[in-house]
Design a protein around this motif. Structure first.
Motif, mmCIF file in Angstrom:
data_model
loop_
_atom_site.group_PDB
_atom_site.id
_atom_site.type_symbol
_atom_site.label_atom_id
_atom_site.label_comp_id
_atom_site.label_asym_id
_atom_site.label_seq_id
_atom_site.Cartn_x
_atom_site.Cartn_y
_atom_site.Cartn_z
ATOM 1 N N HIS A 137 -29.025 26.074 -44.863
ATOM 2 C CA HIS A 137 -28.557 24.674 -44.869
ATOM 3 C C HIS A 137 -28.890 23.933 -43.574
ATOM 4 O O HIS A 137 -28.107 23.099 -43.099
ATOM 5 N N GLY A 138 -30.048 24.246 -42.997
ATOM 6 C CA GLY A 138 -30.489 23.544 -41.805
ATOM 7 C C GLY A 138 -29.885 24.041 -40.498
ATOM 8 O O GLY A 138 -30.121 23.442 -39.443
ATOM 9 N N PHE A 139 -29.096 25.113 -40.555
ATOM 10 C CA PHE A 139 -28.457 25.665 -39.355
ATOM 11 C C PHE A 139 -28.759 27.149 -39.229
ATOM 12 O O PHE A 139 -29.035 27.838 -40.227
ATOM 13 N N ASP A 140 -28.678 27.650 -38.006
ATOM 14 C CA ASP A 140 -28.623 29.088 -37.763
ATOM 15 C C ASP A 140 -27.147 29.461 -37.656
ATOM 16 O O ASP A 140 -26.420 28.909 -36.828
ATOM 17 N N TRP A 141 -26.716 30.392 -38.506
ATOM 18 C CA TRP A 141 -25.309 30.767 -38.616
ATOM 19 C C TRP A 141 -25.072 32.059 -37.847
ATOM 20 O O TRP A 141 -25.741 33.071 -38.080
ATOM 21 N N ILE A 142 -24.093 32.031 -36.945
ATOM 22 C CA ILE A 142 -23.703 33.215 -36.186
ATOM 23 C C ILE A 142 -22.182 33.334 -36.276
ATOM 24 O O ILE A 142 -21.461 32.373 -35.993
ATOM 25 N N LEU A 143 -21.727 34.499 -36.659
ATOM 26 C CA LEU A 143 -20.292 34.730 -36.846
ATOM 27 C C LEU A 143 -19.802 35.734 -35.806
ATOM 28 O O LEU A 143 -20.419 36.777 -35.594
ATOM 29 N N TYR A 144 -18.667 35.407 -35.182
ATOM 30 C CA TYR A 144 -18.093 36.273 -34.152
ATOM 31 C C TYR A 144 -16.640 36.601 -34.499
ATOM 32 O O TYR A 144 -15.980 35.833 -35.216
ATOM 33 N N PRO A 145 -16.109 37.688 -33.962
ATOM 34 C CA PRO A 145 -14.657 37.865 -34.013
ATOM 35 C C PRO A 145 -13.996 36.684 -33.295
ATOM 36 O O PRO A 145 -14.555 36.164 -32.318
ATOM 37 N N PHE A 146 -12.865 36.273 -33.764
ATOM 38 C CA PHE A 146 -12.165 35.170 -33.091
ATOM 39 C C PHE A 146 -11.321 35.745 -31.971
ATOM 40 O O PHE A 146 -10.451 36.580 -32.192
ATOM 41 N N PHE A 147 -11.602 35.300 -30.750
ATOM 42 C CA PHE A 147 -10.862 35.771 -29.577
ATOM 43 C C PHE A 147 -9.792 34.740 -29.258
ATOM 44 O O PHE A 147 -10.103 33.595 -28.921
ATOM 45 N N ASP A 148 -8.555 35.148 -29.355
ATOM 46 C CA ASP A 148 -7.433 34.233 -29.124
ATOM 47 C C ASP A 148 -7.107 34.216 -27.636
ATOM 48 O O ASP A 148 -6.382 35.065 -27.122
ATOM 49 N N GLY A 149 -7.693 33.261 -26.943
ATOM 50 C CA GLY A 149 -7.471 33.179 -25.508
ATOM 51 C C GLY A 149 -7.822 31.808 -24.983
ATOM 52 O O GLY A 149 -8.150 30.895 -25.746
ATOM 53 N N LYS A 150 -7.749 31.668 -23.689
ATOM 54 C CA LYS A 150 -8.079 30.402 -23.028
ATOM 55 C C LYS A 150 -9.276 30.596 -22.116
ATOM 56 O O LYS A 150 -9.497 31.689 -21.579
ATOM 57 N N THR A 151 -10.044 29.533 -21.937
ATOM 58 C CA THR A 151 -11.203 29.613 -21.063
ATOM 59 C C THR A 151 -10.776 29.573 -19.599
ATOM 60 O O THR A 151 -9.656 29.197 -19.258
ATOM 61 N N GLY A 152 -11.728 29.933 -18.738
ATOM 62 C CA GLY A 152 -11.479 29.853 -17.306
ATOM 63 C C GLY A 152 -11.268 28.431 -16.822
ATOM 64 O O GLY A 152 -10.760 28.228 -15.717
ATOM 65 N N PHE A 153 -11.655 27.435 -17.630
ATOM 66 C CA PHE A 153 -11.374 26.044 -17.290
ATOM 67 C C PHE A 153 -9.944 25.657 -17.655
ATOM 68 O O PHE A 153 -9.404 24.697 -17.125
ATOM 69 N N GLU A 154 -9.355 26.402 -18.575
ATOM 70 C CA GLU A 154 -8.004 26.074 -19.035
ATOM 71 C C GLU A 154 -6.932 26.824 -18.273
ATOM 72 O O GLU A 154 -5.792 26.344 -18.158
ATOM 73 N N VAL A 155 -7.248 27.998 -17.767
ATOM 74 C CA VAL A 155 -6.267 28.803 -17.054
ATOM 75 C C VAL A 155 -6.974 29.550 -15.930
ATOM 76 O O VAL A 155 -8.103 30.023 -16.097
ATOM 77 N N ALA A 156 -6.336 29.636 -14.793
ATOM 78 C CA ALA A 156 -6.918 30.366 -13.664
ATOM 79 C C ALA A 156 -6.859 31.867 -13.919
ATOM 80 O O ALA A 156 -5.834 32.389 -14.373
ATOM 81 N N LEU A 157 -7.970 32.553 -13.663
ATOM 82 C CA LEU A 157 -7.990 33.995 -13.830
ATOM 83 C C LEU A 157 -7.144 34.643 -12.732
ATOM 84 O O LEU A 157 -7.250 34.276 -11.551
ATOM 85 N N SER A 158 -6.319 35.597 -13.123
ATOM 86 C CA SER A 158 -5.547 36.354 -12.139
ATOM 87 C C SER A 158 -6.391 37.533 -11.646
ATOM 88 O O SER A 158 -7.546 37.702 -12.033
#
Length: 344
Positions: free
Chosen positions: A94-115
């Motif tokens: 359908h005009g796209f390259d489809w890539i499927l990943y496990p969904f990681f429930d977390g926040k990015t380093g821009f959203e939360v400071a890494l400890s």
């Protein structure tokens, strides 16, 4: 993409059923803002969530093959794709390259400071990546660093355009006005990146597998300090400083303090850092950002909202952000006679 593409949820459900053997019960568009990528959270009838990326434009299979190999070597934080029923890592439909990943429930380093713990894990994981040898058949498909002048030439062309042209679009007007206030500094950034590229081009350096875009948005932190390194879209064989430039480099206005750098190297281990390479990559990253945001804004690419977001380029010139840190790295290099390395 900030707006949902012209592909129905029913089409997504049918494609995931036919190619991945999944029965999807819920499709949720995620407006993450990548110009050529549409992203979704999709949930199977088992309740398992997945992260679906639909890509338009040039796609190189090493973007999925390299992380799949790295994860298979036991580097768990590397996010690798889910295979199709035919054991492929992606599919074109359908005009796209489809890539499927496990969904990681977390926040990015821009959203939360890494400890401390995630920083140490990131360091250990990146060391494992950098010391992994790819199979010959895969390695020959991965680009090698060539210090291309492509983006520097693009910025030079925009530099002339900004000085000569007048713009009607208000977003372009804003960027051009800012550019003119920083014209000398932008020229210096390009010149220094070019100077350093020339030095590195004739140098014999050890190449490592590099993520190449290891900023805070591509590092996720979940429950119990679990870590995921995502978006392996453009892996490259390059000096390890290609990745290490992000540590303490201030991309996005974060990752710019000594404590975090120290935690990272607790995990990465003692290593010799080439200041020429580190300085080059910090300047070249700025050059690439200036070029890409200029193409988007002056070229009227994407939605108004996406182009407006491109004006965040201006933030790179704030204190303790990428430009300031790149200048300091270059000054440190100059004090060390322009050829020294240091141990961290």
């Amino acid at each position: 993409m900030l707006t949902k593409p012209d592909i129905s949820d029913d089409t997504i459900i049918a494609c995931l059923r036919d190619t991945f053997g999944l029965r999807i019960t819920q499709v949720s568009f995620l407006p993450l803002g990548w110009v050529n990528n549409a992203t979704y959270r999709v949930t199977a009838n088992s309740g398992t969530p997945y992260f679906l990326k639909l890509r338009r434009g040039n796609f190189n299979e090493i973007a999925v093959a390299v992380p799949a190999f790295l994860q298979a070597q036991g580097i768990r934080p590397v996010m690798a794709p889910v295979a199709t029923t035919t054991r492929d890592l992606w599919v074109h439909a359908h005009g796209f390259d489809w890539i499927l990943y496990p969904f990681f429930d977390g926040k990015t380093g821009f959203e939360v400071a890494l400890s401390q713990t995630p920083w140490i894990t990131l360091g250990a994981s990146l060391k494992a990546v950098h010391t992994t040898r790819l199979p010959a058949a895969l390695a020959e498909r991965v680009p090698h660093e060539d210090y291309s002048p492509r983006w520097r030439n693009t910025v030079k062309a925009f530099h002339k355009q900004v000085e000569q042209d007048r713009f009607d679009d208000p977003i372009a007007v804003s960027l051009a006005a800012f550019w003119l206030t920083k014209r000398d500094e932008i020229e210096s950034i390009v010149e220094r990146a070019e100077q350093l590229a020339f030095v590195l081009h004739d140098r014999a350096v050890k190449l490592a597998v590099c993520h190449a875009d290891l900023h805070g948005r591509n590092v996720l932190v979940g429950m119990d300090d679990e870590l995921a390194i995502v978006d392996w879209d453009e892996p490259i064989l390059a000096p390890k400083e290609r990745d290490l430039m992000f540590i303490g480099g201030g991309v996005g206005g974060i990752w710019n303090n000594d404590q975090e750098v120290g935690w990272f190297y607790q995990g990465y281990g003692r290593t010799e850092i080439d200041l020429v390479a580190l300085s080059y990559y910090r300047y070249e990253r700025i050059v690439v950002d200036i070029a890409e945001y200029s193409e988007q804004i002056f070229g009227l690419q994407g939605s108004v909202e996406e182009r407006q977001k491109g004006l965040r380029l201006m933030n790179q010139f704030l204190p303790n952000n990428v430009v300031d840190i790149a200048h300091r790295t270059y000054q440190q290099l100059s004090r060390r006679a322009f050829g020294s390395s240091f141990l961290f």
